[in-house]
Design an enzyme around this catalytic site. Structure first.
Site, PDB file in Angstrom:
ATOM      1  N   LYS A   1       0.846  -1.208   0.000  1.00 15.06           N
ATOM      2  CA  LYS A   1       0.000   0.000   0.000  1.00 15.06           C
ATOM      3  C   LYS A   1       0.871   1.243   0.000  1.00 15.06           C
ATOM      4  O   LYS A   1       1.897   1.297   0.698  1.00 15.06           O
ATOM      5  CB  LYS A   1      -0.909  -0.051   1.241  1.00 15.06           C
ATOM      6  CG  LYS A   1      -2.034   0.980   1.259  1.00 15.06           C
ATOM      7  CD  LYS A   1      -2.988   0.681   2.414  1.00 15.06           C
ATOM      8  CE  LYS A   1      -4.090   1.699   2.573  1.00 15.06           C
ATOM      9  NZ  LYS A   1      -5.024   1.363   3.662  1.00 15.06           N
TER      10      LYS A   1
ATOM     11  N   SER B   1      -9.927   1.211   2.591  1.00 10.61           N
ATOM     12  CA  SER B   1      -9.066   2.064   1.787  1.00 10.61           C
ATOM     13  C   SER B   1      -7.942   1.301   1.071  1.00 10.61           C
ATOM     14  O   SER B   1      -7.316   1.862   0.178  1.00 10.61           O
ATOM     15  CB  SER B   1      -8.454   3.155   2.666  1.00 10.61           C
ATOM     16  OG  SER B   1      -7.572   2.586   3.630  1.00 10.61           O
TER      17      SER B   1
ATOM     18  N   SER C   1     -10.101  -1.252   6.703  1.00 11.40           N
ATOM     19  CA  SER C   1      -9.524  -1.046   5.363  1.00 11.40           C
ATOM     20  C   SER C   1      -8.898  -2.272   4.724  1.00 11.40           C
ATOM     21  O   SER C   1      -8.594  -2.248   3.529  1.00 11.40           O
ATOM     22  CB  SER C   1      -8.457   0.040   5.424  1.00 11.40           C
ATOM     23  OG  SER C   1      -9.044   1.276   5.310  1.00 11.40           O
TER      24      SER C   1
END
Ligand SMILES: NC(=O)C[C@H](N)C(=O)O
Length: 465
Positions: A54, A131, A155
């Site tokens: 990420k 996310s 997330s």
């Protein structure tokens, strides 16, 4: 995964990226790294495994943007601890994965690099979840064997549910966050996605280490105590929190939930109803505390040391945000305003302190529900408690992007409701995993462990395949 199939996957990466926008940056050196790694001996535990990471995690060989214009060309001078650990175990990073800006969002639509699409629906624009949107999409599209995300309020678990993956959020403090750009650090946790729970176990083995550079990393001493608590059993008591049973759940999700319960019972586990009353307040507690922490954390992106610098004279009429900070997206700006409001002296007691008190109540209720002592709170454990909890992971099946977009535009808080099943565990720092109970259908069930019981949680998740 063989060397040959790793190479052929690398060749498909540009196409996958074009289809789903899972990455913010692709690693131009991954082929060379793979060749170098495969020729090294002895073999390491993650040799030949490809992963995505990420883009809110610092890497010295690629930019770290947090999905934001504010950091779009930021180059970290160092690697996060987890990047060093993965590299030394032989895993090869193919790139940085897309995300809702600074981790704020549940749909994967709020990124400076554009939305990520759900690979389970190649012919319709469908929400992938956020996310950690790109981390989920990269695994779902078979671009990588596993990916690293972060989970503050869901997330990892929500996008895993929407893409039919295992998405594991370990106990708070087990994986180092040194080099992970903070959103709400009392809850931020590094998590792992994969189609295969045994890959998650191998990756967790590599990352589950004390790190002296992270003050919240569990000490060796406490890790030792946790190991003593977690001896595997053939039969567990599993609780269904009644507060997380909602009316009007989609039928497919209800079927998936029943299927999971049947499998667990068939494997000799016992199912009980439990009550954790403060769970009903988890969403408001989370959305009071997380923006408050975010407002403090994001203050450092002032364009002086970090952040976007707008050298053009201030021609905009933005009374809340200075030119450099107006480059934040709307969702981030609204959380900064909300967070600062919760922290200002007029509302501090009524909002921030009240939410902290309710959070403590919630943690106490979790403690009282579980059999083990909690090494963090000192609670001795409840003999009549349960070993694990089970709930839905999401309130819905992945929505069409257009529906999600209009829903959130008409009322931005609509997207917050998606975190109703995942935020209680975040507030209590508990390990939790989304388990895809119906292969290639986005039907996810959440299993939750007691604090520090990560390994047994992963073993239980493997039973639900
Ligand atoms: N970061 C997360 O865990 C996602 C959550 N939906 C949030 O916006 O805070």
């Amino acid at each position: 995964m063989s060397f040959k199939s790793a190479i052929s996957r690398l060749e498909k990466l540009p196409l996958i990226q074009k289809q789903y926008n899972a990455f913010t940056h692709l690693n131009p050196n991954c082929k060379e790294l793979l060749i170098k790694d495969v020729s090294s001996s002895p073999k390491k535990s993650l040799t030949n495994l490809l992963y995505g990471i990420k883009d809110n995690i610092a890497t010295s060989d690629m930019p770290t943007s947090c999905g934001s214009k504010v950091l779009h060309n930021y180059q970290s001078p160092f690697d996060a601890t987890i990047v060093e650990l993965l590299e030394s175990a032989g895993a090869i990073s193919v790139g940085k994965t897309n995300l809702d800006e600074f981790g704020m969002g549940s749909g994967g639509l709020f990124s400076h690099f554009g939305p990520t699409k759900n690979p389970l629906f190649p012919f319709q624009d469908t929400v992938v979840g956020g996310s950690s949107s790109g981390s989920a999409a990269a695994v779902a599209a078979d671009a990588v064997d596993f990916s690293i995300g972060t989970d503050t309020g869901g997330s990892v678990r929500l996008p895993a549910a929407y893409t039919s993956l295992f998405g594991f959020k370990p106990s708070y403090g087990r994986i180092s966050r040194f080099g992970v750009i903070a959103y709400a650090q009392s809850m931020d946790t590094v998590g792992i996605f994969s189609k295969n729970v045994s890959i998650i176990k191998s990756v967790f083995d590599v990352l589950d280490k004390h790190d002296k550079k992270d003050p919240t990393s569990l000490s060796e001493n406490l890790r030792g105590k946790l190991r003593q608590l977690s001896s595997p059993q053939s039969s567990y008591k599993i609780g269904i929190p009644q507060e997380l049973l909602q009316d009007n759940m989609p039928l497919e999700l209800q079927d998936g939930f029943l299927l999971a319960l049947e499998k667990l019972e068939a494997n000799g586990h016992e199912i009980y109803g439990v009550s954790i009353p403060q769970m009903v307040n988890s969403l408001p507690i989370y959305y009071t505390l997380a923006p408050a922490e975010a407002a403090s954390n994001l203050a450092r992106f002032d364009g002086l040391r970090y952040g976007y610098r707008d050298d053009v004279a201030d021609s905009r009429d933005d009374t809340l945000f200075a030119p450099t900070r107006s480059a934040f997206g709307d969702e981030v700006k609204s959380r900064i305003v909300l967070g600062n409001y919760n922290l200002c002296s007029e509302s501090f007691n009524n909002h921030y302190i009240k939410a902290q008190r309710l959070r403590v109540d919630l943690i106490n209720e979790f403690d009282n529900t579980f059999t083990h002592p909690n090494i963090l709170t000192g609670f001795p454990g409840n003999q009549n408690g349960v070993d694990f909890l089970i709930s839905f992971s999401s309130i819905n099946l992945p929505p069409a992007m257009s529906d999600y977009d209009s829903d959130c535009t008409s009322n931005p808080t609509n997207s917050y409701v998606n975190d109703v099943f995942t935020t209680p565990m975040s507030l209590a720092g508990l390990p939790a995993i989304n388990v895809p109970v119906m292969a290639s259908n986005p039907i996810g069930i959440q299993l939750v462990g007691q604090y520090g019981d990560d390994s047994r949680l992963l073993d239980l998740a493997a039973e639900l395949l």
